[in-house]
Design a protein around this motif. Structure first.
Motif, PDB file in Angstrom:
ATOM      1  N   LEU A 178      47.892  47.391  49.109  1.00  0.00           N
ATOM      2  CA  LEU A 178      47.237  46.498  48.152  1.00  0.00           C
ATOM      3  C   LEU A 178      48.144  46.201  46.965  1.00  0.00           C
ATOM      4  N   SER A 179      48.784  47.247  46.454  1.00  0.00           N
ATOM      5  CA  SER A 179      49.624  47.052  45.276  1.00  0.00           C
ATOM      6  C   SER A 179      50.744  46.050  45.542  1.00  0.00           C
ATOM      7  N   ASN A 180      51.246  46.064  46.780  1.00  0.00           N
ATOM      8  CA  ASN A 180      52.371  45.196  47.076  1.00  0.00           C
ATOM      9  C   ASN A 180      51.958  43.919  47.798  1.00  0.00           C
ATOM     10  N   ALA A 181      50.629  43.697  47.847  1.00  0.00           N
ATOM     11  CA  ALA A 181      50.164  42.526  48.580  1.00  0.00           C
ATOM     12  C   ALA A 181      50.705  41.256  47.932  1.00  0.00           C
ATOM     13  N   PRO A 182      51.017  40.290  48.790  1.00  0.00           N
ATOM     14  CA  PRO A 182      51.566  39.043  48.259  1.00  0.00           C
ATOM     15  C   PRO A 182      50.487  38.174  47.581  1.00  0.00           C
ATOM     16  N   SER A 183      49.233  38.448  47.918  1.00  0.00           N
ATOM     17  CA  SER A 183      48.185  37.560  47.431  1.00  0.00           C
ATOM     18  C   SER A 183      48.080  37.546  45.909  1.00  0.00           C
ATOM     19  N   GLU A 184      47.963  36.369  45.385  1.00  0.00           N
ATOM     20  CA  GLU A 184      47.823  36.121  43.958  1.00  0.00           C
ATOM     21  C   GLU A 184      46.645  36.917  43.401  1.00  0.00           C
ATOM     22  N   ARG A 233      47.110  40.687  43.290  1.00  0.00           N
ATOM     23  CA  ARG A 233      48.032  41.048  42.214  1.00  0.00           C
ATOM     24  C   ARG A 233      47.336  40.978  40.865  1.00  0.00           C
ATOM     25  N   GLN A 234      46.539  39.941  40.710  1.00  0.00           N
ATOM     26  CA  GLN A 234      45.835  39.783  39.438  1.00  0.00           C
ATOM     27  C   GLN A 234      44.948  40.995  39.166  1.00  0.00           C
ATOM     28  N   PHE A 235      44.189  41.387  40.204  1.00  0.00           N
ATOM     29  CA  PHE A 235      43.252  42.488  39.999  1.00  0.00           C
ATOM     30  C   PHE A 235      43.969  43.818  39.813  1.00  0.00           C
ATOM     31  N   MET A 236      44.946  44.073  40.684  1.00  0.00           N
ATOM     32  CA  MET A 236      45.611  45.368  40.634  1.00  0.00           C
ATOM     33  C   MET A 236      46.416  45.538  39.353  1.00  0.00           C
ATOM     34  N   HIS A 237      46.862  44.429  38.788  1.00  0.00           N
ATOM     35  CA  HIS A 237      47.682  44.551  37.586  1.00  0.00           C
ATOM     36  C   HIS A 237      46.959  44.094  36.335  1.00  0.00           C
ATOM     37  N   GLY A 238      45.678  43.787  36.487  1.00  0.00           N
ATOM     38  CA  GLY A 238      44.850  43.519  35.319  1.00  0.00           C
ATOM     39  C   GLY A 238      45.251  42.316  34.513  1.00  0.00           C
ATOM     40  N   MET A 239      45.395  41.182  35.164  1.00  0.00           N
ATOM     41  CA  MET A 239      45.742  39.978  34.421  1.00  0.00           C
ATOM     42  C   MET A 239      44.506  39.094  34.282  1.00  0.00           C
ATOM     43  N   ALA A 240      44.325  38.489  33.099  1.00  0.00           N
ATOM     44  CA  ALA A 240      43.124  37.686  32.875  1.00  0.00           C
ATOM     45  C   ALA A 240      43.198  36.355  33.615  1.00  0.00           C
TER      46      ALA A 240
END
Ligand SMILES: Nc1ncnc2c1ncn2[C@@H]1O[C@H](COP(=O)(O)OP(=O)(O)OP(=O)(O)O)[C@@H](O)[C@H]1O
Ligand SMILES: [Mg+2]
Lengths: 255, 273
Positions: free
Chosen positions: B230-236, B239-246
């Motif tokens: 999941l952490s390395n998933a290519p999906s936008e 990535r947004q969720f795992m890295h906490g971007m608004a």
């Protein structure tokens, strides 16, 4: 017109659901009675909550009947039947009705808000998840506790009421003590006693059912619980007075 | 049927009123593993748990738990199934008229005829595991939020269920309790051979316990796999969720009328959208 129809079908649906709920409470009752502690605890809760209230109110209602009864009966020179007059009004009408109204105000609201709060804070869901049926564990014991305490509370209210009317009538207003009791004994028949008991049982079932139902189906918010409590008092009051009329009419037509 | 799966969900549809919560969700939870369910707030994670435990009924689709289709179960069957499940509620849901001790003892007393000494032993062991043996005589109202959840956790474990479901177990815990609870979840799962479902927002913590994760968004599974995958998933979105971007495909805002027009207050925005 459409609204009216919808309100009507809505009412029928609620009424149907209420009957199903009552049926479940009754079906589960034997099982709950096998664990008497669940029920005695609720009898204690409902009873202890209302006991002092019932006794104080019973005394003053009895006392006022003593006053009113005496001043009205004195016009016909029949103060001697004050004991009979008080006993009949308390036993057949005021005892069951006022006890039920007080019960709804004190124990009924407490039941409804307690169960409503359990719904709001997910306690009922948590029980369901622990495979413990909240209808059995929460609703039925409270329903039974209320239904059993009501006749007891009514008996206490009536007795204290008679005492109250005696206090006003005999020592204060000078009615003959012997006449007070003997007229009462001679005049009150078994049918009168049964009418009172029947009323207190029916009112107890109705008041407890309404309180438990309202709490169980409360909208799970603070406001919803508040509404459930208010509705408990209002609906119980109306239902009790209607039932009172029906039972009285029935008793008179039979007697 | 796959014997490896303790929970199977096929084509789940569920709506609250007219708003769909799930539309065609498919998800399997493997036996003996810790499975994480992640997703933005309000996506329906708690709703999903209630569907799995039969407290809510799907509009469409089927759910199978430990080999039994929920739709075919009557109340007795459902209750029998739930006895195998322990659940930690998001808000604890302790019984407020009972002490901490009695809360944990509650399912034991209700389901089994056990001697008091055994009940005491079990209750104190479970309370000790969550570090609250000393709070046994307190009332739920005297506990902090984090303590209440730990008691709820002890209660969920009391009957040694085969499936443990945790709804947000890490919220409101200090770092020490958090570490203890994370390890407890893992240890319970491995030592007792049970299956665990953990709902959490907490990407870091969940990655340390979960064998596999599902990320739910907009009524479907948006991504699944091991924490690394999941952490390395290519999906936008992932990535947004795992890295906490608004900013990204997952909207931070609950569906709402246009912000500017509502602030200006021309009334249009106040109607139900
Ligand atoms: N009783 C209810 N009536 C109507 N809508 C509800 C109800 N409970 C939840 N919802 C809606 O269902 C959606 C999903 O709720 P749910 O509690 O499952 O979210 P969640 O994923 O657990 O969120 P969180 O992470 O914040 O706990 C929410 O958008 C909520 O508005
Ligand atoms: Mg939730």
């Amino acid at each position: 017109m459409r609204d009216l129809w919808e309100a009507f079908t809505g009412f029928l649906r609620t009424f149907g659901a209420l009957q199903l709920f009552l049926l479940r409470l009754i079906v589960e009752s034997p099982r709950v009675l096998m664990r008497p502690r669940l029920v005695t605890q609720q009898i204690f809760n409902a009873g202890a909550l209302s006991l002092v209230l019932i006794m104080v109110c019973g005394f003053f209602v009895g006392a006022v009947i003593g006053l009113q009864g005496h001043s009205n009966l004195a016009r016909f020179g029949s103060e001697d039947i004050l004991g009979l007059f008080s006993a009949l009004s308390l036993m057949k009408e005021l005892g069951p009705v006022i006890t039920a109204l007080l019960f709804a105000g004190r124990a009924g609201t407490a039941l409804a808000s307690e169960i409503g709060l359990m719904r709001t804070t997910d306690q009922l869901s948590a029980m369901e998840m622990m495979a413990i049926d909240p209808v059995i564990r929460v609703a039925t014991p409270r329903f039974l506790g209320g239904a059993i305490s009501m006749p007891l509370l009514t008996a206490i209210f009536t007795s204290v009421g008679i005492l109250g009317s005696w206090v006003v009538g005999v020592p204060l207003l000078g009615v003959d003590a012997g006449a007070f009791w003997s007229q009462m004994q001679a005049g009150v028949g078994t049918a009168d006693v049964w009418e009172g008991i029947l009323k207190s049982i029916v009112f107890g079932l109705a008041a407890s059912l309404i309180a438990v139902w309202e709490g169980y189906n409360a909208i799970p918010t603070a406001e919803g619980v508040g509404r459930a409590t208010t509705r408990t008092v209002v609906i119980t009051a109306v239902v009790i007075l209607v039932f009172d009329f029906m039972i009285t009419a029935m008793a008179i037509s039979l007697g | 049927m796959n014997a490896d799966h303790i929970v199977e969900i096929e084509d789940l549809h569920y709506a609250r009123g007219t708003r769909p919560i799930f539309s065609g969700l498919n998800l399997n939870i493997r036996r003996g593993e810790v499975t994480a369910i992640m997703g933005p707030s309000g996506t329906g994670k708690t709703t999903l748990l209630r569907l799995i435990t039969g407290q809510l009924v799907p509009d469409r689709g089927r759910i199978r738990v430990d080999g039994e289709w929920l739709a075919g179960l009557r109340r007795d069957g459902l209750y029998a199934l739930r006895r195998k499940i322990g659940m930690l509620f998001q808000n604890g849901a302790l019984l407020t008229d009972l002490s901490v001790y009695e809360n944990v003892a509650f399912p034991l007393r209700e389901h089994y005829e056990l001697p008091e000494r055994l009940i005491r032993h079990i209750v104190l062991t479970k309370l000790h595991a969550v570090g609250l043996r000393g709070a046994a005589e307190m009332l739920p109202t005297e506990l902090s939020g984090g303590m209440a959840r730990r008691v709820a956790l002890a209660r969920a474990m009391a009957t040694d269920p085969r499936i443990l479901i945790y709804d947000e177990p890490f919220v409101g815990l200090d770092p020490i309790s958090m570490g203890v609870i994370v390890r407890l979840v893992r240890r319970m799962n491995d030592a007792l051979g049970i299956s665990s479902i953990v709902v959490s927002h907490d990407v870091q913590e969940i990655n340390t316990v979960a064998d596999s994760s599902y990320l739910i968004s907009e009524g479907k599974v948006a991504a699944s796999g091991s924490p690394d995958e999941l952490s390395n998933a290519p999906s936008e979105l992932v990535r947004q969720f795992m890295h906490g971007m608004a900013d990204g495909p997952v909207p931070f805002h609950f569906p709402a009328p246009d912000y500017t027009s509502q602030l200006i207050g021309n009334g249009e925005g106040d109607d139900d959208a």
